[in-house]
Design an enzyme around this catalytic site. Structure first.
Site, short mmCIF file in Angstrom:
data_model
loop_
_atom_site.label_atom_id
_atom_site.label_comp_id
_atom_site.label_asym_id
_atom_site.label_seq_id
_atom_site.Cartn_x
_atom_site.Cartn_y
_atom_site.Cartn_z
N GLY A 239 41.46 38.95 43.07
CA GLY A 239 41.77 39.20 44.47
C GLY A 239 42.47 38.10 45.22
CD GLU A 273 36.98 41.43 36.71
OE1 GLU A 273 37.35 42.06 37.74
OE2 GLU A 273 36.01 41.78 36.04
N PRO A 274 41.66 37.40 37.66
CG PRO A 274 42.76 35.44 37.01
CD PRO A 274 41.51 36.25 36.75
CB CYS A 343 65.60 62.87 49.36
SG CYS A 343 67.15 62.80 48.50
CD GLU A 344 59.09 60.79 50.11
OE1 GLU A 344 58.38 60.23 50.96
OE2 GLU A 344 58.68 61.25 49.04
CE1 TYR A 372 47.35 45.64 40.68
CE2 TYR A 372 47.81 43.68 41.97
CZ TYR A 372 46.97 44.40 41.15
OH TYR A 372 45.75 43.88 40.80
N1 LLP Z 1 39.16 43.11 39.20
C1 LLP Z 1 38.99 44.36 39.67
C2 LLP Z 1 37.73 45.04 39.40
C3 LLP Z 1 40.02 44.97 40.40
O1 LLP Z 1 39.85 46.21 40.87
C4 LLP Z 1 41.24 44.28 40.64
C5 LLP Z 1 42.34 44.90 41.37
C6 LLP Z 1 41.37 42.98 40.11
C7 LLP Z 1 40.31 42.42 39.41
C8 LLP Z 1 42.62 42.16 40.29
O2 LLP Z 1 42.88 41.90 41.62
P1 LLP Z 1 44.09 40.90 42.00
O3 LLP Z 1 43.69 39.52 41.50
O4 LLP Z 1 45.30 41.36 41.31
O5 LLP Z 1 44.17 41.00 43.45
N2 LLP Z 1 48.20 48.00 43.98
C9 LLP Z 1 47.69 47.07 44.98
C10 LLP Z 1 46.58 46.20 44.44
C11 LLP Z 1 45.44 46.96 43.80
C12 LLP Z 1 44.35 46.07 43.25
C13 LLP Z 1 43.38 46.84 42.42
N3 LLP Z 1 42.31 46.09 41.84
C14 LLP Z 1 48.85 46.27 45.54
O6 LLP Z 1 49.99 46.48 45.14
O7 LLP Z 1 48.65 45.43 46.43
#
Ligand code: LLP
Length: 428
Positions: A239, A273-274, A343-344, A372
């Site tokens: 996160g 979990e980065p 087309c949006e 993402y």
């Molecule tokens: N662990 C779990 C359980 C998660 O659900 C996620 C992301 C992560 C780790 C990794 O999070 P990060 O470090 O990447 O922030 N599509 C969205 C982001 C969705 C994140 C989903 N879960 C966007 O484009 O901002």
């Protein structure tokens, strides 16, 4: 820091010319930098050097095999959320002993595949899933090593669509039910409860929600141990935000110091979990300007990239910095709407963005398109899935081929009753 910078008037990916990549592979395309991936991974591991840490890259952010293999070579494990990601991780050479399986709705088949592969840990998200896993593991004669994800009801202060740690969100077990569910889990056949997991959201730019959630989790670990559970692991999720625009997210070092402070002496392995933090700024999306359209009161930069290639602005009002590939020679800027051909009206990347002058035929690059982006692409409007290129110094490789309409049509069929041919007709 990333490795996309202007050299001799042209934006380069490490030592590779984006103009040359565009000529070879066509536009739009994604381009990733191995040096940037490596640097981000190392900055994160360095920030946790005082901790018993296991890093599981959240491959949902970018699951291209070239990216996974690059991180795997550096020692990263993987956080997966589907049976498909398990197959991808293994195809990239990641050992199941370095895989954690997260996700709110793992199917029976997915749980079975995870047990069959002997993944390191399964992070459960509900009472119902716990019982399903217990039944499957018992039937298979296996023991599942599980962490249970708790929902700490802490506001991550990020976009509503990527907040996960509030009680109204679908994720994790309710805080109030944690002790009862952990205690019950501990006695279930086929289940070995190793730890507690938490993840409160994505693109966090404030450290305090983390501190609040982690402090609650630490208290829970102590309580569970008091109840006789042998908690050996805490999975602290991902996160950490990145600077897309003017955000100032906590640095990995600040984050690491906070973790060491909150978890001091806890005597557990800590999992991380980065996703975005590792890969977000290690990728760009390169696109060509089709037209510069002059309206009455505004101009539109119409690109060959669209919302199907990069959905984040349409879905989360996300900002992506967009720069010309040819370095501007003056500081002059003017406002322009930057849009794709879909087309949006939602196919708008930026409104009234201050941009240097660019002309039809020029290349532009979307920064921060490593996370993402390609993984969330679709073929909406019968458009291609884009090629992905991984650069390594002055070397490069096509790590995902362009998927064209002809590839897609091969999977589609006109039913027999319409084809008049007495059999299904493939029009590909
Ligand atoms: N662990 C779990 C359980 C998660 O659900 C996620 C992301 C992560 C780790 C990794 O999070 P990060 O470090 O990447 O922030 N599509 C969205 C982001 C969705 C994140 C989903 N879960 C966007 O484009 O901002």
């Amino acid at each position: 820091m990333d490795h996309f910078s202007y050299v001799d008037g042209e934006l380069r990916a490490e030592n590779v010319s984006l103009n040359e990549l565009a000529a070879e592979f066509g536009t739009p395309f994604f381009c990733y930098s191995a040096a940037t991936l490596t640097r981000h991974y190392q900055v994160f591991t360095d920030a946790l050097s005082g901790v018993d840490a296991d890093i599981y890259y959240a491959m949902k952010a970018n699951s291209n095999l070239g990216v996974l293999a690059t991180l795997g070579n550096l020692g990263a494990g993987m956080d997966i959320v589907s049976g498909g990601e398990l197959v991808r991780a293994q195809a990239a050479g990641i050992s199941p002993s370095k895989i954690v399986f997260s996700g709110v709705g793992k199917s029976v088949d997915e749980l079975r595949a995870a047990l069959d592969a002997d993944v390191h840990q399964i992070n459960l998200e509900s009472y119902e899933e716990l019982h399903a896993l217990s039944a499957i593991a018992s039937e298979m004669g296996k023991t599942a090593h599980v962490a249970i994800r708790v929902n700490p009801n802490v506001d991550a202060k990020t976009h509503a669509k990527i907040t996960t740690g509030l009680s109204e969100n679908k994720f994790g077990i309710a805080w109030e039910q944690a002790e009862a569910i952990f205690t019950e889990a501990n006695g279930l056949p086929g289940i070995d409860v190793v730890g507690v997991a938490v993840h409160i959201g994505s693109q966090l730019t404030d450290i305090e929600p983390y501190r609040a959630a982690y402090t609650k989790v630490r208290g829970l670990v102590e309580k569970l141990r008091g109840l006789g559970l042998n908690i050996r692991a805490v999975d602290l999720g991902g996160g950490l935000g990145i600077p897309y625009d003017a955000e100032t997210p906590p640095s990995p070092a600040e984050y690491g110091a906070m973790v060491q402070d909150v978890m001091a002496g806890i005597d557990c392995r800590l999992g991380f979990e980065p996703g975005r933090m590792i890969v977000g700024n290690a990728g760009i999306l390169v696109s060509r300007v089709i037209y510069v359209k002059s309206g009455i009161d505004r101009k539109f930069l119409i690109l060959d990239a669209a919302m199907n290639d990069l959905i984040r602005p349409a879905l989360y009002e996300a900002h992506h910095t967009i720069v010309p590939v040819t370095e501007p020679t003056t500081d002059a800027m003017a406002p322009i709407d930057i849009v794709g051909p879909v087309c949006e009206t939602g196919d708008t990347f930026a409104r009234q963005r201050m941009m240097p002058e660019v002309k039809a035929g020029d290349l532009v690059a979307f920064r921060s398109a490593g996370a993402y982006a390609a993984v969330m692409a679709s073929t909406y409007n019968a458009r291609d899935l884009l090629p992905e290129i991984l650069v390594n110094d002055s070397d490069y490789a096509l790590v995902s081929e362009r998927v064209t309409i002809h590839d897609i049509l091969k999977r589609e069929h006109i039913p027999v009753w319409l084809s008049g041919q007495g059999q299904e007709k493939n029009v590909g």
